[in-house]
Design a protein around this motif. Structure first.
Motif, PDB file in Angstrom:
ATOM      1  N   ALA A   1      32.840  19.264  36.276  1.00 15.04           N
ATOM      2  CA  ALA A   1      32.942  18.271  37.081  1.00 15.04           C
ATOM      3  C   ALA A   1      32.111  18.563  38.537  1.00 15.04           C
ATOM      4  O   ALA A   1      31.690  17.624  39.364  1.00 15.04           O
ATOM      5  CB  ALA A   1      34.271  17.681  37.546  1.00 15.04           C
ATOM      6  N   ARG A   2      32.080  19.983  38.729  1.00 11.57           N
ATOM      7  CA  ARG A   2      31.185  20.315  40.004  1.00 11.57           C
ATOM      8  C   ARG A   2      30.258  21.287  39.565  1.00 11.57           C
ATOM      9  O   ARG A   2      30.222  22.505  39.755  1.00 11.57           O
ATOM     10  CB  ARG A   2      32.250  21.247  40.814  1.00 11.57           C
TER      11      ARG A   2
ATOM     12  N   ALA B   1      41.657  23.791  32.190  1.00 12.41           N
ATOM     13  CA  ALA B   1      41.381  22.963  33.338  1.00 12.41           C
ATOM     14  C   ALA B   1      40.409  23.522  34.362  1.00 12.41           C
ATOM     15  O   ALA B   1      39.892  22.769  34.915  1.00 12.41           O
ATOM     16  CB  ALA B   1      42.952  22.894  34.061  1.00 12.41           C
TER      17      ALA B   1
ATOM     18  N   ASP C   1      47.483  19.096  32.907  1.00 13.01           N
ATOM     19  CA  ASP C   1      48.646  19.142  33.978  1.00 13.01           C
ATOM     20  C   ASP C   1      48.982  20.688  33.582  1.00 13.01           C
ATOM     21  O   ASP C   1      50.161  20.690  33.031  1.00 13.01           O
ATOM     22  CB  ASP C   1      49.134  18.177  34.141  1.00 13.01           C
TER      23      ASP C   1
ATOM     24  N   THR D   1      36.950  22.437  32.993  1.00 13.62           N
ATOM     25  CA  THR D   1      36.890  21.097  33.370  1.00 13.62           C
ATOM     26  C   THR D   1      36.389  20.734  34.952  1.00 13.62           C
ATOM     27  O   THR D   1      35.471  20.101  35.015  1.00 13.62           O
ATOM     28  CB  THR D   1      38.246  20.188  33.127  1.00 13.62           C
ATOM     29  N   ARG D   2      37.113  21.785  35.599  1.00 15.33           N
ATOM     30  CA  ARG D   2      36.751  21.377  37.131  1.00 15.33           C
ATOM     31  C   ARG D   2      35.292  21.859  37.345  1.00 15.33           C
ATOM     32  O   ARG D   2      34.770  21.209  38.077  1.00 15.33           O
ATOM     33  CB  ARG D   2      37.689  22.213  37.965  1.00 15.33           C
TER      34      ARG D   2
ATOM     35  N   THR E   1      44.831  21.266  38.077  1.00 17.48           N
ATOM     36  CA  THR E   1      45.401  20.031  37.695  1.00 17.48           C
ATOM     37  C   THR E   1      44.151  18.982  37.437  1.00 17.48           C
ATOM     38  O   THR E   1      43.437  18.606  38.316  1.00 17.48           O
ATOM     39  CB  THR E   1      46.579  19.195  38.590  1.00 17.48           C
ATOM     40  N   GLN E   2      43.839  18.614  36.062  1.00 16.60           N
ATOM     41  CA  GLN E   2      42.739  17.606  35.752  1.00 16.60           C
ATOM     42  C   GLN E   2      43.375  16.432  34.858  1.00 16.60           C
ATOM     43  O   GLN E   2      44.625  16.629  34.284  1.00 16.60           O
ATOM     44  CB  GLN E   2      41.809  18.549  35.089  1.00 16.60           C
ATOM     45  N   PRO E   3      42.565  15.319  34.980  1.00 16.26           N
ATOM     46  CA  PRO E   3      43.053  14.528  33.972  1.00 16.26           C
ATOM     47  C   PRO E   3      43.552  14.865  32.748  1.00 16.26           C
ATOM     48  O   PRO E   3      42.478  15.437  32.025  1.00 16.26           O
ATOM     49  CB  PRO E   3      42.115  13.312  34.140  1.00 16.26           C
TER      50      PRO E   3
ATOM     51  N   GLU F   1      44.740  23.139  42.153  1.00 14.96           N
ATOM     52  CA  GLU F   1      43.295  23.203  41.712  1.00 14.96           C
ATOM     53  C   GLU F   1      43.035  23.293  40.124  1.00 14.96           C
ATOM     54  O   GLU F   1      42.061  22.936  39.531  1.00 14.96           O
ATOM     55  CB  GLU F   1      42.941  24.504  42.097  1.00 14.96           C
TER      56      GLU F   1
END
Length: 847
Positions: free
Chosen positions: A519-520, A512, A548, A515-516, A543-545, A541
């Protein structure tokens, strides 16, 4: 109801005490089965409810009867408590419904145990289940026999089919669960009654193929009259009459069926029945069994081999060689130590699915007949139970519609028959208990089964358990580098290590976080790590698609009992790194053994970790992310009053144990100077009384007990201070001084008192402040800070005199008297107590 046998007849004793003889049934009925010497299943619902062990089981209350009926209708599966309540009372249950169902279950347990049937009814998660082995429930025996009969029919072996169908039909003793008054039960019985009619139709088909048309003609006629809107009995009756040379009667049957269908349904009979009429009119060869009878649904022809595995994880890391070992032992071509069943187990988010799917892809070529895959997902899109999963697997293997039995036992039997001669690999995820997996175990060595579960499933015979631990720090950094990119980790190594620890080294949380970051791309590791330092937002923070972390803990919690959920939340609210098992009892206000069992349920759910003890039993702890989730749950599931009461009970239990430890160390509360500690006794805050046996076990070595528990004690005392429990906080500090002094743990003494001083000053508790100041004076004496000791003791003595606290005043005076010679002063007697002053609000520091 109770069943009694007298001579050759079978009698039932119902709730009102009336006794009625059970007459013999028709072909293959109960009387015939007794004459044939066949052993009846101990649990019988295909007729009036009967249970037999070493003796008949009496079910004398309606609610017991309904509860047992519902449990047996879903044998080996959990029946929610709400379903049982609805079954007994409908939509308007009394306020005591839960307690009454629990009482009914207790009575049933005792009755079954007395009859020699053992422990059958168990509490599982949100409800109850009854354990029934193969062959113990007549409905399961019926379904198993019907499955065998259908398989024989499809294979063109009518004599074998009849040999299975007739014993199955003989199990029926009348209407199923006759006399059990419950709408919930009645709704579940509709499909069961239909299964008997379908089985009888299929049995008659087999007998017509065997040329037994004269023997079954009367039975077919009765069936057709009872079910005038079913075409299959009508077609069978037409065929049997025609074969008996009664073509006119056969054609009359068709005309009668047509009139009934047009009148009742506005429809013509089916094309198949019309073709049978034409065949009779023309004397056609289509009157052979396979042309004239209405056939049962068959298997769909030549389905492709199922390939149901999900995609493998591209950056999978084989930690500790687990994948290689699993592949070797599951390999169809492996050596003598190969296994048939592997259970991959570990906490939520640790990587069980990734390992199972990777192993399945690696082994796929060895299982050319296909790979079956499913995830048990109650409330989701996937199968919610083993029965649903088996239906999905049977569809994938080419079986549709009525070819799939209606219940778990029947589906399991057909599943094992279908895969018996194939080389299949089966992967099932999120198994919760052994009962789900038993139905899926292949019956031959040519197939393999991989299951993932948070439970260890130790009761599953022949399975190898593959434990997936949380990775260590180095493994976690390597995994994160594979997910987020090695350049990022190499550029910020210390931040990467800090981030990994903030993620609890849990692979799901690491993914997670990666992945965050993906995306950033403009974030560096330090930015994300800083965001993860906020405990209130850390789970958000992470929690991503599709990732979870909170959901992983939620899934583990949902199956827990109410006490286990409460204990999880209350343990999460505690700051201690690890705890002894004894804390569960005061947190739940429950007897020690029962509370320990609840705690072990949390261990089984992988929400609480067990750490090695030091000879005095294991320690229990929550990992950081689990603790954060537990705190969230506590605030949603409990009110403030319940939370505060649980904390006060725990603090009271600490006080009780500290009193006992002091007494066993030789410095009983209320005595004189003990090891330099203030000897005025302990405070009078409420204690939580602990059973003597438990206290004896914990305090067999009181000094060792304090050494093990000192960290947890200081943490919980600090929490008491933060929560405004000032009296309990200073009572704990004073009670802990004597054991701390005995171990020369002066830092513990000081830390606990400084925490308590902040609490009592904030609460304006001058009594507690004075006692703590006097105790700190005793600490100064032990550490040879004589001048500071004299100042603190003198201030405390004056304050205690003003407050009229003679007990504590005398203790401070004795300590001050002992201090005099150490400061070079001549021995003095105890100062006389002065009358208390009315103004007791003055701070001890003189502010």
């Amino acid at each position: 109801m109770e069943t009694l046998r007298q001579g050759p007849d079978l009698y039932l004793v119902t709730r009102d005490g009336a006794r009625a003889a059970q007459p013999p049934h028709g072909l293959g009925g109960a009387a015939d089965s007794r004459a044939a010497g066949r052993t009846e299943p101990p649990f019988r619902i295909l007729g009036p409810l009967e249970v037999h062990g070493d003796e008949p089981v009496a079910v004398t209350a309606r609610r017991q009867e309904v509860v047992l009926a519902l449990l047996l209708l879903s044998a080996n599966q959990v029946v929610p408590l709400e379903t049982l309540i609805h079954g007994v009372w409908g939509v308007t249950p009394p306020t005591t419904a839960r307690a009454q169902v629990q009482t009914a279950v207790s009575v049933l347990r005792r009755s079954l145990a007395r009859a020699g049937l053992g422990e059958r009814v168990r509490m599982r998660g949100p409800g109850y289940s009854v354990d029934v082995a193969p062959g113990e429930l007549d409905l399961h025996v019926f379904d198993d026999l019907i499955t065998r009969g259908r398989a024989a029919s499809l294979a063109g072996r009518p004599e074998v089919a009849r040999a299975a169908f007739r014993p199955a039909l003989a199990l029926w003793r009348g209407e199923p669960l006759a006399g059990v008054e419950s709408d919930e039960v009645a709704a579940r019985l509709v499909r069961i009654a239909d299964r008997r009619v379908e089985a009888l139709e299929e049995c008659i088909d087999a007998e017509l193929r065997l040329g037994l048309h004269r023997e079954v003609l009367g039975e077919i006629r009765a069936l057709a009259e009872e079910y005038p809107l079913r075409e299959r009995p009508a077609g069978q009756l037409m065929l049997a009459l025609c074969r008996c040379g009664r073509q006119a009667e056969a054609l009359a049957v068709y005309q009668q069926v047509r009139r009934t269908f047009v009148r009742e349904l506005g429809l013509e009979p089916s094309a198949q029945l019309h073709r049978l009429e034409l065949a009779i009119l023309n004397g056609s060869g289509e009157l052979e069994p396979h042309g004239g009878a209405v056939e049962a649904p068959a298997v769909v022809g030549s389905p492709p081999a199922p390939r149901m595995l999900p995609a493998r994880t591209p950056d999978f890391t084989d930690r500790g060689g687990a994948l290689a070992a699993l592949r070797r032992r599951l390999s169809a071509e492996g050596d003598g130590d190969r296994i048939q069943i592997a259970v991959v187990t570990g906490c939520g988010g640790v990587g069980k699915s990734a390992l199972a799917v990777e192993a399945a892809h690696a082994l796929a070529a060895e299982f050319p007949d296909g790979q079956l895959y499913a995830r048990l997902t109650p409330g989701g899109d996937g199968p919610a139970s083993a029965a649903d999963l088996l239906e999905r697997f049977l569809h994938a293997l080419g079986h549709r519609g009525e070819a799939v039995p209606a219940n778990l036992e029947g589906r399991a039997a057909l599943y094992r028959s279908v895969i018996a001669d194939r080389r299949l690999l089966v992967v099932v995820e999120d198994v919760t208990d052994e009962t789900q997996l038993r139905a899926l175990i292949p019956g031959t060595q040519s197939c393999r089964l991989i299951a993932t579960s948070r439970a260890r499933l130790a009761a599953l015979p022949g399975a190898t358990v593959v434990e997936i631990p949380v990775p260590d720090a180095l493994e976690a950094v390597r995994m994160f580098a594979a997910m987020a990119g090695p350049q990022r980790v190499a550029a910020e190594p210390s931040e990467a290590l800090d981030l990994v620890e903030r993620c609890d080294r849990l692979p799901l949380a690491l993914r997670a976080a990666a992945t965050r970051l993906a995306a950033r791309p403009h974030w560096d590791l330090a930015q994300l790590t800083a965001r993860l330092t906020d405990d209130h937002r850390r789970l958000d923070e992470l929690t991503q698609p599709g990732l979870d972390v909170r959901g992983a803990f939620r899934d583990s919690c949902e199956a827990l009992s109410r006490p286990a959920k409460l204990l999880f939340g209350r343990m999460g609210a505690l700051p201690a790194a690890s705890l002894g098992a004894w804390v569960a009892a005061p947190l739940l206000d429950m007897e020690a053994r029962a509370a320990a069992e609840v705690l072990e349920n949390l261990v089984d759910a992988r929400l609480v970790d067990v750490t090695e003890g030091d000879g005095q039993g294991p320690r229990y702890r929550l990992r950081d992310l689990a603790r954060l989730y537990a705190r969230e749950r506590q605030f949603t599931e409990e009110g403030e009053d319940e939370r505060d009461a649980a904390l006060r009970r725990l603090l009271g239990a600490w006080l009780f144990l500290l009193d006992e430890a002091s007494a066993r160390l030789g410095g009983a509360p209320g005595g004189g100077l003990y090891g330099g500690a203030l000897g005025g006794g302990n405070g009078d805050a409420a204690r939580w009384p602990m059973a003597a046996s438990m206290a004896d076990a914990l305090l067999a070595d009181p000094a060792g007990w304090y050494e093990r528990e000192r960290g947890a004690l200081l943490a919980v005392a600090g929490q008491a201070a933060r929560c405004g429990e000032a009296e309990l906080c200073w009572n704990l500090a004073i009670a802990a001084a004597a054991p701390a002094a005995a171990q020369l743990r002066y830092d513990d003494w000081r830390t606990s008192h400084e925490q308590a001083l902040r609490a009592v000053r904030a609460a304006g508790d001058r009594r507690g402040e004075a006692v703590l100041l006097a105790s700190l004076g005793a600490l100064d004496l032990n550490e040879h800070h004589h001048d500071r000791a004299a100042a603190r003791l003198s201030l405390a003595l004056n304050a205690l005199e003003r407050l009229g606290e003679s007990r504590w005043r005398d203790a401070a005076a004795r300590t001050l008297q002992a201090l005099g010679p150490l400061r070079g002063e001549p021995p003095q007697g105890l100062p006389e107590a002065r009358a208390p002053r009315r103004d007791s609000s003055m701070a001890l520091t003189g502010r």
